[in-house]
Design an enzyme around this catalytic site. Structure first.
Site, PDB file in Angstrom:
ATOM      1  N   ASP A  67       1.264  -4.549   0.356  1.00  0.00           N
ATOM      2  CA  ASP A  67       1.203  -4.294   1.792  1.00  0.00           C
ATOM      3  C   ASP A  67       1.449  -5.560   2.606  1.00  0.00           C
ATOM      4  OD1 ASP A  67      -1.160  -5.524   1.056  1.00  0.00           O
ATOM      5  OD2 ASP A  67      -2.459  -3.868   1.613  1.00  0.00           O
ATOM      6  N   ASN A 136     -14.043   0.531   2.585  1.00  0.00           N
ATOM      7  CA  ASN A 136     -14.053   1.974   2.850  1.00  0.00           C
ATOM      8  C   ASN A 136     -13.324   2.756   1.754  1.00  0.00           C
ATOM      9  OD1 ASN A 136     -11.415   1.312   3.334  1.00  0.00           O
ATOM     10  ND2 ASN A 136     -11.384   1.926   5.489  1.00  0.00           N
ATOM     11  N   HIS A 138     -10.312   1.889   0.514  1.00  0.00           N
ATOM     12  CA  HIS A 138      -8.847   1.833   0.583  1.00  0.00           C
ATOM     13  C   HIS A 138      -8.265   1.015  -0.570  1.00  0.00           C
ATOM     14  CE1 HIS A 138      -8.816  -1.824   3.575  1.00  0.00           C
ATOM     15  NE2 HIS A 138      -8.513  -2.269   2.392  1.00  0.00           N
ATOM     16  N   GLU A 143      -5.735   3.972   3.991  1.00  0.00           N
ATOM     17  CA  GLU A 143      -7.048   4.179   4.587  1.00  0.00           C
ATOM     18  C   GLU A 143      -7.528   5.613   4.333  1.00  0.00           C
ATOM     19  OE1 GLU A 143      -8.455   1.634   5.508  1.00  0.00           O
ATOM     20  OE2 GLU A 143      -7.522   0.528   7.136  1.00  0.00           O
TER      21      GLU A 143
HETATM   22  C1  GLP Z   1      -7.417  -5.769   2.352  1.00  0.00           C
HETATM   23  C2  GLP Z   1      -6.136  -5.461   1.531  1.00  0.00           C
HETATM   24  C3  GLP Z   1      -6.464  -4.817   0.226  1.00  0.00           C
HETATM   25  C4  GLP Z   1      -7.683  -5.491  -0.372  1.00  0.00           C
HETATM   26  C5  GLP Z   1      -8.881  -5.152   0.455  1.00  0.00           C
HETATM   27  C6  GLP Z   1     -10.168  -5.806   0.001  1.00  0.00           C
HETATM   28  O1  GLP Z   1      -7.438  -5.257   3.611  1.00  0.00           O
HETATM   29  N1  GLP Z   1      -5.136  -4.710   2.202  1.00  0.00           N
HETATM   30  O2  GLP Z   1      -5.345  -4.869  -0.641  1.00  0.00           O
HETATM   31  O3  GLP Z   1      -7.908  -5.028  -1.680  1.00  0.00           O
HETATM   32  O4  GLP Z   1      -8.634  -5.325   1.828  1.00  0.00           O
HETATM   33  O5  GLP Z   1     -10.249  -7.127   0.380  1.00  0.00           O
HETATM   34  P1  GLP Z   1     -11.274  -8.124  -0.248  1.00  0.00           P
HETATM   35  O6  GLP Z   1     -10.826  -8.386  -1.640  1.00  0.00           O
HETATM   36  O7  GLP Z   1     -11.198  -9.346   0.621  1.00  0.00           O
HETATM   37  O8  GLP Z   1     -12.621  -7.472  -0.221  1.00  0.00           O
END
Ligand code: GLP
Length: 241
Positions: A67, A136, A138, A143
Site C-alpha cells: 500500500d 482494527n 486491517h 479497512e
Molecule cells: C499500517 C499499514 C499496515 C500495517 C498496520 C500496522 O497502517 N498500512 O500495513 O500492518 O498499519 O502498523 P504497525 O505495525 O505500526 O502496528
C-alpha cells in the site's frame, strides 16, 4: 494455519527474518510482498544483518508493497516508498527497478489501481506476502468494510487508522485520508502469507482474527481460509488466546 509464539518483539523479528531469508535462499528469484508499519522494522534489520554477513543475496528478488498513502510524494519521509528505501532497500543489493510501491502522487485513482494490478499480475504470483496487523484488523489498508475487495483500490482510511498513524506525523491533520492498497484478493493469491504481530495492544484483535467469524469487518479474518499462512506473534500479542 501455523502459529509461532515468540518471547518478545526481537524474537519475533528474528523468526520472521529467518522465514523470509529461507525463502530468499530457496528461491533467489522470489517475488516478495512487503509491508510497512512499525512491526516489520526489526525483521528488516535482521535481513540487512544477514545480507551483511553474506548469507542473503537480493539481486534477483522482486518486491511488491501492499500500500501507499494517496497524496504523498516518494521523498516524503512518511511515504511507504521512503520507508522501504530507508528500512530495507538501500541497505541490501536489491535491484530498485524490481521493487514496486503504488504511486501515491497519481491523482487518477482508477488509473493507478489498474497500473498496480497490472504490475502484480505481470510479476506472476507473489511467493511470500508479509503482513502486519492494524489495530482494527486491517491488512494492507483493507479497512473494516461490508465486503472483501478483490484487487487494488483507493480506500478512505478509517478514523481509527488515521488516529493510530498520527504518531508518525507532525499533526493529525497531516495524516492522509486516503491510500492505495492491494485488495484482499491480491493478498489471498500469494502462495505463502506471513503475518507478524507484536504487543498487548494487538491481543484482542489477534484473537478475533484467529478465532472469530470470517468477516470483512475484521479483514484479516479471511486469512483463516488461506492454505499456507503462518502467524509469528509475540507472547504479549498472544496473551488473550
Ligand atoms: C499500517 C499499514 C499496515 C500495517 C498496520 C500496522 O497502517 N498500512 O500495513 O500492518 O498499519 O502498523 P504497525 O505495525 O505500526 O502496528
Amino acid at each position: 494455519m501455523k502459529i509461532i509464539v515468540t518471547k518478545n518483539y526481537d524474537d519475533m523479528s528474528r523468526k520472521v527474518a529467518n522465514i523470509i531469508g529461507a525463502q530468499v535462499i530457496l528461491k533467489p528469484e522470489s517475488i516478495l510482498g512487503l509491508a510497512t508499519g512499525s512491526t516489520p522494522i526489526g525483521a528488516y534489520k535482521e535481513l540487512i544483518a544477514s545480507y551483511n554477513n553474506g548469507d542473503l543475496d537480493f539481486s534477483k528478488i522482486s518486491t511488491v508493497n501492499l500500500d501507499e498513502y494517496k497524496g504523498l510524494t516518494r521523498d516524503n519521509d512518511q511515504s511507504y516508498y521512503y520507508f522501504m528505501n530507508e528500512n530495507l532497500f538501500k541497505h541490501v543489493n536489491i535491484d530498485i527497478s524490481k521493487t514496486n510501491v503504488p504511486d501515491g502522487t497519481q491523482t487518477d485513482a482508477k488509473q493507478e489501481c489498474e497500473n498496480y494490478n497490472n504490475i502484480i499480475s505481470n510479476l506472476g504470483s507473489i511467493d511470500m506476502q508479509l503482513l502486519g496487523l492494524g489495530n482494527n484488523g486491517h491488512i494492507g489498508f483493507n479497512e473494516p468494510s461490508d465486503e472483501f475487495k478483490t484487487s487494488t483500490f483507493c480506500v478512505d482510511l478509517a478514523q481509527s487508522t488515521i488516529d493510530s498513524n498520527a504518531r508518525f506525523f507532525e499533526s493529525i491533520d497531516d495524516v492522509p485520508k486516503q491510500a492505495y492498497t492491494m485488495g484482499i484478493g491480491n493478498i489471498m493469491s500469494a502462495s505463502k502469507v506471513l503475518v507478524a504481530v507484536s504487543g498487548e495492544a494487538k491481543a484482542d484483535i489477534l484473537k478475533a482474527v484467529l478465532t472469530g467469524p470470517v468477516t470483512p469487518q475484521v479483514p484479516a479474518s479471511i486469512l483463516q481460509f488461506h492454505p499456507d499462512v503462518t502467524f509469528v506473534v509475540d507472547e504479549a500479542a498472544y496473551s488473550k488466546m
